[in-house]
Design an enzyme around this catalytic site. Structure first.
Site, short mmCIF file in Angstrom:
data_model
loop_
_atom_site.label_atom_id
_atom_site.label_comp_id
_atom_site.label_asym_id
_atom_site.label_seq_id
_atom_site.Cartn_x
_atom_site.Cartn_y
_atom_site.Cartn_z
NE ARG A 51 -0.77 -1.82 3.45
CZ ARG A 51 -1.53 -2.86 3.13
NH1 ARG A 51 -2.79 -2.69 2.90
NH2 ARG A 51 -1.02 -4.06 3.05
CB THR A 52 3.79 2.49 1.83
OG1 THR A 52 3.20 2.11 3.06
CG2 THR A 52 4.44 3.84 2.03
CE LYS A 80 24.45 -4.19 -11.35
NZ LYS A 80 24.61 -3.22 -12.45
NE ARG A 101 7.99 0.72 3.58
CZ ARG A 101 6.76 0.31 3.85
NH1 ARG A 101 6.42 -0.94 3.60
NH2 ARG A 101 5.86 1.13 4.34
CG HIS A 129 5.61 4.19 8.03
ND1 HIS A 129 5.52 5.01 6.93
CD2 HIS A 129 5.02 3.02 7.67
CE1 HIS A 129 4.90 4.36 5.95
NE2 HIS A 129 4.60 3.15 6.37
C1 NCD Z 1 3.19 -0.58 8.08
C2 NCD Z 1 4.69 -0.55 7.92
O1 NCD Z 1 5.19 -0.82 6.83
O2 NCD Z 1 5.34 -0.22 8.89
N1 NCD Z 1 2.54 -0.78 6.86
C3 NCD Z 1 2.22 0.31 6.11
O3 NCD Z 1 3.06 1.00 5.58
N2 NCD Z 1 0.92 0.62 6.04
C4 NCD Z 1 2.71 -1.49 9.13
C5 NCD Z 1 3.11 -2.92 9.06
O4 NCD Z 1 3.81 -3.36 8.14
O5 NCD Z 1 2.71 -3.64 9.96
#
Ligand code: NCD
Length: 305
Positions: A51-52, A80, A101, A129
């Site tokens: 989703r992100t 690499k 990320r 986050h």
């Molecule tokens: C979260 C994360 O990646 O920290 N997910 C997200 O981005 N909605 C929560 C999770 O992974 O549990």
């Protein structure tokens, strides 16, 4: 040039401004449909995400911009041995803004120090986050009409749950917030969050392992997944994974006005029997995340309509 690495990089006035822009986007989507024409967002996700990443990409497309995407460390030059600093310098030549990320805490900060375009932390290890927090704040604002004066229960993996750390930091700046920290002993909030944020700001809080007991007090219940990928051994994960499962029975003593949030993905923490309860907000939260990411991209690119 601004980046968003920690939610505290944004003042509360700026959070209000992002919420106002997100509300305007919700009400007047057409006004924004070409706002980022000719701009490119690079999404660098060196850790699993659905989703992100898609939320950032959808946000950029809805602003009329374009997206360059690297999905997974194994398909990029990181495999690499390229450093995060070099990757950031290189991607700055292609894109106007970067969402990153990474499994290593601090990697997006290193990227921001080396990039020549804004960098957004889309989750760094068990640390922070901030854009999930933007989604959470808009959800709380739309459900409650305010961000202060409420009791917020955070339940599950408070140790590794980066969304929890960022949300606590953000809410700690509002009046009348109290926290109820609900977790097994092994998954308690890290001391640096408890002491440096909650205690330091003089915020009222309680620590418990009993969700049912805590329920009656809560205005917000923020459920989280036990973060399997951050455990050192599988036995600990298996022992702790089902510590809390929210069922209709557990909600018996809850307020009518409770809002239940979860950053998703859900594994087992919330029974699907709750999905149709009017207090369940976790799917609305997903949509709110896209609107807040749109507002954030506009802000970091310096685009005002
Ligand atoms: C979260 C994360 O990646 O920290 N997910 C997200 O981005 N909605 C929560 C999770 O992974 O549990």
């Amino acid at each position: 040039m601004r980046s968003l690495i920690n939610i505290l990089d944004l003042s509360t006035d700026e959070l209000d401004e992002l919420i106002a822009v997100a509300m305007d986007i919700i009400n007047n989507p057409a006004k924004y449909s070409e706002a980022c024409k000719g701009k490119k967002l690079a999404t660098l996700f060196f850790e699993p995400s659905t989703r992100t990443r898609l939320s950032f990409e959808a946000a950029m497309y809805e602003l009329g911009g374009n997206v360059l995407s690297v999905a997974g460390a194994d398909t990029s030059s990181a495999a690499k041995g390229e450093s995060v600093a070099d990757t950031a310098k290189v991607i700055s030549c292609y894109a106007d803004i970067i969402a990153m990320r990474h499994s290593k805490e601090g990697a997006p900060l290193v990227a921001a120090m080396n990039a020549t375009v804004p960098v957004i932390n889309a989750g760094d290890g068990g640390h922070n986050h901030p854009t999930q927090t933007l989604a959470d704040l808009l959800t709380i604002y739309r459900e409650k009409g305010r961000l202060g004066n409420m009791t917020v229960g955070l339940c599950g993996d408070l140790k590794f749950g980066r969304t929890v750390h960022s949300l606590i930091a953000a809410l700690s700046r509002y009046e009348g917030i109290s926290f109820v920290l609900i977790s097994p002993e092994e998954l308690k909030l890290p001391e640096y969050v408890e002491n440096d944020i909650i205690v330091k700001n003089g915020i009222d809080y309680t620590v418990t392992s009993d969700l049912t007991e805590a329920m009656r007090k809560l205005d917000i219940l923020y459920m989280t997944r036990v973060q399997r990928e951050r455990f050192f051994n599988e036995e600990d994960y298996l022992r702790l994974k089902d510590s809390y499962i929210l069922t209709p029975e557990k909600l018996e003593n809850a307020k009518e006005s409770l809002s239940i949030l979860h950053p998703l993905p859900r594994v087992n923490e919330i029974s699907v029997a709750i999905d149709n309860d009017p207090r369940a907000c976790y799917f609305k939260q997903v949509l709110n995340g896209k609107f807040m990411r749109m507002a954030l991209i506009l802000k970091l690119l310096g685009i005002k309509l």
